[in-house]
Write a protein that holds these residues in place. Sequence first.
Motif, PDB file in Angstrom:
ATOM      1  N   LEU A  91       0.811  -1.211   0.000  1.00 42.81           N
ATOM      2  CA  LEU A  91       0.000   0.000   0.000  1.00 42.81           C
ATOM      3  C   LEU A  91       0.851   1.270   0.000  1.00 42.81           C
ATOM      4  O   LEU A  91       0.659   2.154  -0.843  1.00 42.81           O
ATOM      5  CB  LEU A  91      -0.948  -0.011   1.201  1.00 42.81           C
ATOM      6  CG  LEU A  91      -1.932  -1.188   1.251  1.00 42.81           C
ATOM      7  CD1 LEU A  91      -2.850  -1.066   2.462  1.00 42.81           C
ATOM      8  CD2 LEU A  91      -2.760  -1.247  -0.024  1.00 42.81           C
ATOM      9  N   LEU A  92       1.792   1.382   0.943  1.00 42.50           N
ATOM     10  CA  LEU A  92       2.591   2.600   1.027  1.00 42.50           C
ATOM     11  C   LEU A  92       3.433   2.859  -0.223  1.00 42.50           C
ATOM     12  O   LEU A  92       3.500   4.005  -0.684  1.00 42.50           O
ATOM     13  CB  LEU A  92       3.481   2.564   2.278  1.00 42.50           C
ATOM     14  CG  LEU A  92       2.747   2.686   3.612  1.00 42.50           C
ATOM     15  CD1 LEU A  92       3.736   2.670   4.768  1.00 42.50           C
ATOM     16  CD2 LEU A  92       1.909   3.960   3.662  1.00 42.50           C
ATOM     17  N   PRO A  93       4.086   1.831  -0.827  1.00 40.29           N
ATOM     18  CA  PRO A  93       4.828   2.125  -2.062  1.00 40.29           C
ATOM     19  C   PRO A  93       3.952   2.659  -3.188  1.00 40.29           C
ATOM     20  O   PRO A  93       4.407   3.464  -4.009  1.00 40.29           O
ATOM     21  CB  PRO A  93       5.452   0.771  -2.430  1.00 40.29           C
ATOM     22  CG  PRO A  93       5.552   0.035  -1.139  1.00 40.29           C
ATOM     23  CD  PRO A  93       4.340   0.455  -0.355  1.00 40.29           C
ATOM     24  N   ASN A  94       2.696   2.228  -3.246  1.00 39.12           N
ATOM     25  CA  ASN A  94       1.828   2.662  -4.329  1.00 39.12           C
ATOM     26  C   ASN A  94       1.220   4.037  -4.101  1.00 39.12           C
ATOM     27  O   ASN A  94       0.800   4.692  -5.065  1.00 39.12           O
ATOM     28  CB  ASN A  94       0.700   1.639  -4.532  1.00 39.12           C
ATOM     29  CG  ASN A  94       1.169   0.408  -5.280  1.00 39.12           C
ATOM     30  OD1 ASN A  94       1.279   0.399  -6.496  1.00 39.12           O
ATOM     31  ND2 ASN A  94       1.479  -0.646  -4.532  1.00 39.12           N
ATOM     32  N   VAL A  95       1.139   4.479  -2.860  1.00 35.35           N
ATOM     33  CA  VAL A  95       0.623   5.821  -2.585  1.00 35.35           C
ATOM     34  C   VAL A  95       1.761   6.794  -2.291  1.00 35.35           C
ATOM     35  O   VAL A  95       1.503   7.942  -1.912  1.00 35.35           O
ATOM     36  CB  VAL A  95      -0.366   5.808  -1.398  1.00 35.35           C
ATOM     37  CG1 VAL A  95      -1.529   4.882  -1.681  1.00 35.35           C
ATOM     38  CG2 VAL A  95       0.325   5.416  -0.100  1.00 35.35           C
ATOM     39  N   ALA A  96       3.006   6.349  -2.473  1.00 33.02           N
ATOM     40  CA  ALA A  96       4.158   7.197  -2.166  1.00 33.02           C
ATOM     41  C   ALA A  96       4.168   8.508  -2.945  1.00 33.02           C
ATOM     42  O   ALA A  96       4.481   9.565  -2.377  1.00 33.02           O
ATOM     43  CB  ALA A  96       5.456   6.426  -2.398  1.00 33.02           C
ATOM     44  N   PRO A  97       3.859   8.524  -4.264  1.00 28.38           N
ATOM     45  CA  PRO A  97       3.875   9.820  -4.965  1.00 28.38           C
ATOM     46  C   PRO A  97       2.945  10.850  -4.340  1.00 28.38           C
ATOM     47  O   PRO A  97       3.320  12.017  -4.178  1.00 28.38           O
ATOM     48  CB  PRO A  97       3.432   9.445  -6.386  1.00 28.38           C
ATOM     49  CG  PRO A  97       3.836   8.019  -6.551  1.00 28.38           C
ATOM     50  CD  PRO A  97       3.642   7.403  -5.196  1.00 28.38           C
ATOM     51  N   VAL A  98       1.725  10.443  -3.995  1.00 26.60           N
ATOM     52  CA  VAL A  98       0.792  11.372  -3.358  1.00 26.60           C
ATOM     53  C   VAL A  98       1.303  11.768  -1.979  1.00 26.60           C
ATOM     54  O   VAL A  98       1.230  12.943  -1.578  1.00 26.60           O
ATOM     55  CB  VAL A  98      -0.604  10.735  -3.255  1.00 26.60           C
ATOM     56  CG1 VAL A  98      -1.566  11.637  -2.498  1.00 26.60           C
ATOM     57  CG2 VAL A  98      -1.150  10.427  -4.642  1.00 26.60           C
TER      58      VAL A  98
END
Length: 315
Positions: A189-196
């Motif tokens: 989850l965190l790697p995929n929302v990292a840009p935001v």
Amino acid sequence: MRRGAFVRDLLGRPQGAFGVGWLAVVVACAVVSRFWTPLDPFDTDPYSAWLTPSPAHPFGTDSVGRDIFSYVFAATGTTVVVAVASGVVATVVGVGLAALGSLTARWVRESVAVLIDVLVAFPTLLIAMALAAAFGGSLTVVVVAVGIGYGVSIARVSRSEIRRVARTDYVLAARANGLGTGAVLRRHLLPNVAPVFVVQLSLSMATSVLAEAGLSFLGYGAPADTASWGRLLSDLQKFIGIHPGSVVWPGLAITLTVLALNLLGDAVRDASDPRLRSGRAGRGAAAGPTGRPTGPTGPVTPAAPSRPVAPEVVS
């Protein structure tokens, strides 16, 4: 994405190069100022008041003879400490609330959503001023107020992204294989929302710089024995009509630091977003300088359509 490719992509963007370059200068000045400054930033000399910029005093002196360059140089340490500490607090608060608001039972998610909506309605500076009135002005008050205030904003933005990613097939498969909530959050989850998340974190750190300067300007931030760009602005604004050039230096330092944090957040988001990278790569591979598709050896010339062949008649 490999680390080297990410760094090259980040520094290849003008906003990323400016952000990294200016923040590197600020951090280096903050580290050096802990051990050395050109002159004592708190040393006063009434006979040296309002000296014009010179090799001895690059930014001139103020009304009590303090060297403005040394004071601005020493205040970088305060700015870096506040920005980093508030970023850590905002990260803990934001990730914690976002996880509770997306990966727990329904009644917990709804309660967290209501709490976030209530807290986000309070301005960060108002929270900081209320805490300063209750506990006294200090850098700790600024860090806690900005960390909580912007951590709630991070949670509000990240919660919807985490919920979207949590419904994807690979996350559901990981849960079916027995992967715990903490491991799913950390690995998927965190790697995929990292840009935001990175963009919101950069905004949090930029807000902390502004909040510290604003509160110190009002007398609620850094104490008198701590160098601060906001406190220097407060001291110089009384004489802005007589010596307007003196306020340029602390104001420029605040402006460039906030701008660098905002631009760096945008550059990190663009460089780490696989959709933007694939889009750039696709456009680069699809067309050459002439606008035609390119191959390994250059532009590809479309082949002429073949002439239809008449069927052979067997007698």
